[in-house]
Design a protein around this motif. Structure first.
Motif, short mmCIF file in Angstrom:
data_model
loop_
_atom_site.label_atom_id
_atom_site.label_comp_id
_atom_site.label_asym_id
_atom_site.label_seq_id
_atom_site.Cartn_x
_atom_site.Cartn_y
_atom_site.Cartn_z
N GLU A 186 0.83 -1.20 0.00
CA GLU A 186 0.00 0.00 0.00
C GLU A 186 0.87 1.26 0.00
O GLU A 186 0.56 2.24 -0.68
CB GLU A 186 -0.92 -0.01 1.23
CG GLU A 186 -1.87 1.18 1.31
CD GLU A 186 -2.81 1.26 0.12
OE1 GLU A 186 -3.13 2.40 -0.28
OE2 GLU A 186 -3.22 0.21 -0.40
N THR A 187 1.98 1.22 0.73
CA THR A 187 2.89 2.36 0.74
C THR A 187 3.50 2.58 -0.64
O THR A 187 3.59 3.71 -1.12
CB THR A 187 4.01 2.14 1.78
OG1 THR A 187 3.43 1.97 3.07
CG2 THR A 187 4.95 3.34 1.82
N ALA A 188 3.92 1.50 -1.29
CA ALA A 188 4.47 1.61 -2.65
C ALA A 188 3.41 2.11 -3.63
O ALA A 188 3.70 2.91 -4.52
CB ALA A 188 5.02 0.27 -3.09
N LEU A 195 8.57 -1.71 -5.27
CA LEU A 195 8.69 -2.45 -4.02
C LEU A 195 9.81 -3.47 -4.17
O LEU A 195 9.73 -4.36 -5.01
CB LEU A 195 7.37 -3.15 -3.67
CG LEU A 195 7.39 -3.99 -2.39
CD1 LEU A 195 7.69 -3.13 -1.17
CD2 LEU A 195 6.06 -4.73 -2.22
N ARG A 196 10.84 -3.33 -3.35
CA ARG A 196 11.96 -4.26 -3.37
C ARG A 196 11.83 -5.20 -2.17
O ARG A 196 11.88 -4.75 -1.02
CB ARG A 196 13.29 -3.51 -3.31
CG ARG A 196 14.48 -4.36 -3.68
CD ARG A 196 15.82 -3.67 -3.50
NE ARG A 196 15.78 -2.23 -3.56
CZ ARG A 196 16.78 -1.45 -3.15
NH1 ARG A 196 17.88 -1.98 -2.65
NH2 ARG A 196 16.68 -0.14 -3.23
N VAL A 197 11.65 -6.47 -2.42
CA VAL A 197 11.42 -7.45 -1.37
C VAL A 197 12.70 -8.24 -1.13
O VAL A 197 13.31 -8.75 -2.08
CB VAL A 197 10.27 -8.41 -1.75
CG1 VAL A 197 10.01 -9.40 -0.62
CG2 VAL A 197 9.00 -7.62 -2.09
N ALA A 266 13.36 4.76 0.18
CA ALA A 266 12.53 5.78 0.82
C ALA A 266 12.07 5.32 2.19
O ALA A 266 11.89 6.13 3.10
CB ALA A 266 11.33 6.11 -0.05
N LEU A 267 11.87 4.01 2.34
CA LEU A 267 11.36 3.46 3.59
C LEU A 267 11.68 1.97 3.62
O LEU A 267 11.59 1.29 2.60
CB LEU A 267 9.84 3.66 3.68
CG LEU A 267 9.13 3.18 4.95
CD1 LEU A 267 9.50 4.08 6.13
CD2 LEU A 267 7.61 3.16 4.75
N VAL A 268 12.03 1.47 4.81
CA VAL A 268 12.22 0.04 5.02
C VAL A 268 11.08 -0.45 5.90
O VAL A 268 10.79 0.15 6.95
CB VAL A 268 13.57 -0.27 5.69
CG1 VAL A 268 13.72 -1.77 5.94
CG2 VAL A 268 14.72 0.25 4.83
N VAL A 269 10.42 -1.54 5.49
CA VAL A 269 9.28 -2.09 6.23
C VAL A 269 9.66 -3.46 6.79
O VAL A 269 10.09 -4.34 6.04
CB VAL A 269 8.05 -2.23 5.31
CG1 VAL A 269 6.86 -2.80 6.10
CG2 VAL A 269 7.68 -0.88 4.70
N VAL A 270 9.52 -3.61 8.09
CA VAL A 270 9.80 -4.88 8.76
C VAL A 270 8.65 -5.19 9.72
O VAL A 270 7.84 -4.31 10.03
CB VAL A 270 11.14 -4.85 9.53
CG1 VAL A 270 12.32 -4.81 8.58
CG2 VAL A 270 11.19 -3.67 10.50
#
Length: 304
Positions: A186-188, A195-197, A266-270
């Motif tokens: 959703e952020t992307a 989105l880089r996973v 821009a942001l890292v999500v964990v």
């Protein structure tokens, strides 16, 4: 309506967090709530040379009110139309901010610890909030600017009109969680960003130490991991068809790879599993490593 809550204490990192939170609130079209929480000291009266006694508590309250008013004015000027409220709470920061963020979408905090000194742990207040919050928490370093979220322009200069940098998601293929994955997608989507996973794995941890000595088996295992990663992401790519996804199954612990990826993100999500350790909350080794050393803001999403 849900709001984005930001803790403000006047430090450079909290001011950067307020700027980040205002941009996020404007993008989500939700209100922004500025909260200053401070455990009140005992009133002290210090008469001096015939002047009236000074009430330290009154001075503190006045300073906090001025801080909130100035921040609200500054952010309103940068984001016309953004609904901004402020609250001054005479309570310890952790319970006050947990309560303030209960019904919100996001809690945003400043952190002086990100990426500064190897092994430096994020401040105790921020760490306690990350470990206990029921809503996603974003930590922002001092000096973080709007331009840092975007790719440089053709001349290599910072810009806020160029495309966003990648959103980076740390994904555990064996235990994927919908709340964490959806937050990242959703952020992307909102930013029209890639989105880089990143999924980290080790041969020994997955298949025993003998696997590390068998090159053919390593190739087979790597392909199996990549297929598993694709299987987890496929339903989300169908749900978010406009999001470009780049998936990486990397050998080694995920923490250091996520820290490396944060340098141009821009942001890292964990994620952070909701569970209580013997002493306070628990955030997990990968998330802890990212909080210590990431260059970009970090979003920690709690999940069951």
């Amino acid at each position: 309506m849900s709001a984005i809550t930001v803790g403000l204490d006047g430090s450079p990192e909290s001011l950067a967090a307020a700027d980040w939170a205002a941009r996020e609130a404007a993008q989500r079209n939700v209100p922004l709530c500025l909260v200053h929480a401070d455990d009140p000291p005992r009133p002290m009266y210090v008469p001096y040379a015939g002047f009236p006694a000074l009430d330290v508590l009154d001075v503190q309250r006045t300073w906090a009110a001025d801080l909130l008013r100035e921040a609200e004015t500054r952010l309103a000027g940068r984001h016309p139309g953004l609904r901004i409220t402020s609250r001054q709470v005479q309570e310890q920061a952790v319970p006050a901010l947990l309560t303030a963020a209960e019904d919100g979408e996001l809690l945003v905090l400043g952190s002086r610890g990100l990426g500064i000194v190897p092994g430096f742990i994020v401040g105790s207040v921020a760490l306690a909030l990350v470990a206990r919050a029921e809503r996603p928490v974003v930590l922002v370093r001092a000096g973080e600017r709007a331009e840092d979220e975007h790719l440089p322009d053709a001349a290599g200069a910072g810009s806020i009109t160029t495309p966003y940098r990648d959103i980076v998601l740390g994904l555990d293929v064996e235990n994927p969680n919908d709340a964490v994955i959806e937050f990242a997608f959703e952020t992307a989507r909102r930013r029209v960003a890639r989105l880089r996973v990143v999924h980290g794995w080790t041969q020994a941890a997955s298949y025993g130490y003998g696997a590390a000595l068998d090159a053919g088996l390593n190739l087979e295992l790597a392909e199996e991991i990549r297929q598993g990663l694709g299987d987890v992401l496929r339903p989300w790519q169908d749900k978010f068809p406009g999001v470009e996804v780049s998936a990486q199954a990397v050998v080694g612990g995920a923490g250091r790879h996520l820290v490396h990826a944060s340098r141009d993100a821009a942001l890292v999500v964990v994620g952070r599993k909701r569970r209580q350790a013997s002493v306070g909350g628990h955030i997990g080794p990968v998330t802890h490593a990212v909080l210590q050393h990431a260059s970009a803001p970090v979003a920690v999403v709690p999940h069951d």
